[in-house]
Design a protein around this motif. Structure first.
Motif, PDB file in Angstrom:
ATOM      1  N   SER A 180       1.131  -1.233  -0.049  1.00 15.31           N
ATOM      2  CA  SER A 180       0.099   0.030   0.119  1.00 15.31           C
ATOM      3  C   SER A 180       0.988   0.919  -0.091  1.00 15.31           C
ATOM      4  N   SER A 219     -10.618  -9.328  -4.828  1.00 17.45           N
ATOM      5  CA  SER A 219     -11.757  -8.146  -4.227  1.00 17.45           C
ATOM      6  C   SER A 219     -12.132  -8.484  -2.863  1.00 17.45           C
ATOM      7  N   THR A 258      -8.793  -6.061   1.502  1.00 14.91           N
ATOM      8  CA  THR A 258      -8.848  -4.776   1.443  1.00 14.91           C
ATOM      9  C   THR A 258      -7.455  -4.119   2.329  1.00 14.91           C
ATOM     10  N   THR A 315      -6.640  -1.038   5.021  1.00 15.15           N
ATOM     11  CA  THR A 315      -7.244  -0.041   5.624  1.00 15.15           C
ATOM     12  C   THR A 315      -6.188   0.459   6.701  1.00 15.15           C
ATOM     13  N   ALA A 322      -9.279   5.404   6.005  1.00 10.09           N
ATOM     14  CA  ALA A 322      -9.221   5.288   4.601  1.00 10.09           C
ATOM     15  C   ALA A 322      -9.144   3.787   4.084  1.00 10.09           C
ATOM     16  N   LYS A 323      -9.911   3.277   2.950  1.00  7.71           N
ATOM     17  CA  LYS A 323      -9.739   1.791   2.652  1.00  7.71           C
ATOM     18  C   LYS A 323      -9.461   1.871   1.131  1.00  7.71           C
ATOM     19  N   HIS A 324      -8.931   0.698   0.456  1.00  8.01           N
ATOM     20  CA  HIS A 324      -9.009   0.324  -0.726  1.00  8.01           C
ATOM     21  C   HIS A 324      -9.144  -1.054  -0.823  1.00  8.01           C
ATOM     22  N   ARG A 325      -9.950  -1.454  -1.962  1.00 11.63           N
ATOM     23  CA  ARG A 325     -10.275  -2.983  -2.188  1.00 11.63           C
ATOM     24  C   ARG A 325      -9.123  -3.371  -3.325  1.00 11.63           C
ATOM     25  N   TYR A 326      -8.467  -4.499  -3.224  1.00 10.93           N
ATOM     26  CA  TYR A 326      -7.737  -4.737  -4.023  1.00 10.93           C
ATOM     27  C   TYR A 326      -8.342  -5.576  -5.165  1.00 10.93           C
ATOM     28  N   ALA A 368      -1.934  -0.795  -3.302  1.00  7.77           N
ATOM     29  CA  ALA A 368      -3.026  -0.390  -3.132  1.00  7.77           C
ATOM     30  C   ALA A 368      -3.017   1.452  -2.636  1.00  7.77           C
ATOM     31  N   ARG A 371      -3.691   4.937  -1.528  1.00 10.08           N
ATOM     32  CA  ARG A 371      -4.358   5.379  -0.260  1.00 10.08           C
ATOM     33  C   ARG A 371      -5.569   6.361  -1.081  1.00 10.08           C
ATOM     34  N   PRO A 372      -6.624   6.439  -1.022  1.00 13.70           N
ATOM     35  CA  PRO A 372      -7.725   7.306  -1.305  1.00 13.70           C
ATOM     36  C   PRO A 372      -7.323   8.470  -0.794  1.00 13.70           C
TER      37      PRO A 372
END
Length: 172
Positions: free
Chosen positions: A28, A65, A68, A70, A75-79, A95, A97-98
């Protein structure tokens, strides 16, 4: 849910670097996000999980999917999906970071995770070095014990002389 995906989650806990394993390195940016796959916490990124190649043998892609990243800020991101034909021997997926608040908090935590992993690696190396030193000392002690407890042999040679019988003894 995809049968391959379910099989992957069931067997992904296997670890090792043998050629029969497919390595998936979850990363990440910034590092230190918690990696969770289908409710199982695998630790903090970067983290490498291994999947038996026979599970993915006839597949063209691997759906990740259910995994994730976190960050401590929430903040979260799904692979996503891994195209196996592009990465036949393993892959590193990162991933991003959003754009969310508290980036500084996530970056500070990333540094702490990096320091912790470094300390773990250092401790593991020290433990291995001690184990090798202990084994070496044990081998030396065993060799010394064998040397001390091995009976000596004596060779005696006797022969006639003008003055009688003469004998020489040699121990080794």
């Amino acid at each position: 849910m995809n049968k391959l995906y379910m099989a992957a989650v069931v067997v992904i806990f296997l670890s090792g670097c043998a050629s029969s394993q497919y390595a998936i390195q979850f990363d990440s940016n910034p590092q230190g996000a918690m990696l969770v796959c289908d409710g199982k916490n695998w630790g903090y990124t970067p983290e490498t999980l291994y999947l038996p190649k026979k599970v993915i043998k006839d597949q063209s892609e691997l759906n990740m999917s259910g995994c994730t990243a976190t960050w401590v800020s929430g903040a979260k991101h799904r692979y996503g999906t891994i195209p196996l034909n592009q990465y036949p021997d393993g892959v590193r997926i990162t991933a991003p970071r959003p754009d969310a608040p508290n980036l500084e908090e996530d970056m500070s935590f990333a540094l702490k995770v990096q320091q912790f992993k470094y300390q773990q690696a250092r401790d593991a190396a020290a433990a291995k070095a001690k184990a090798w030193a202990d084994l070496n000392q044990s081998l030396k002690d065993t060799a010394e014990s064998i040397r001390k407890n091995t009976p000596t042999s004596t060779y005696t040679n006797c022969y006639n002389t003008f003055g009688g019988v003469s004998c020489n003894s040699t121990s080794y």
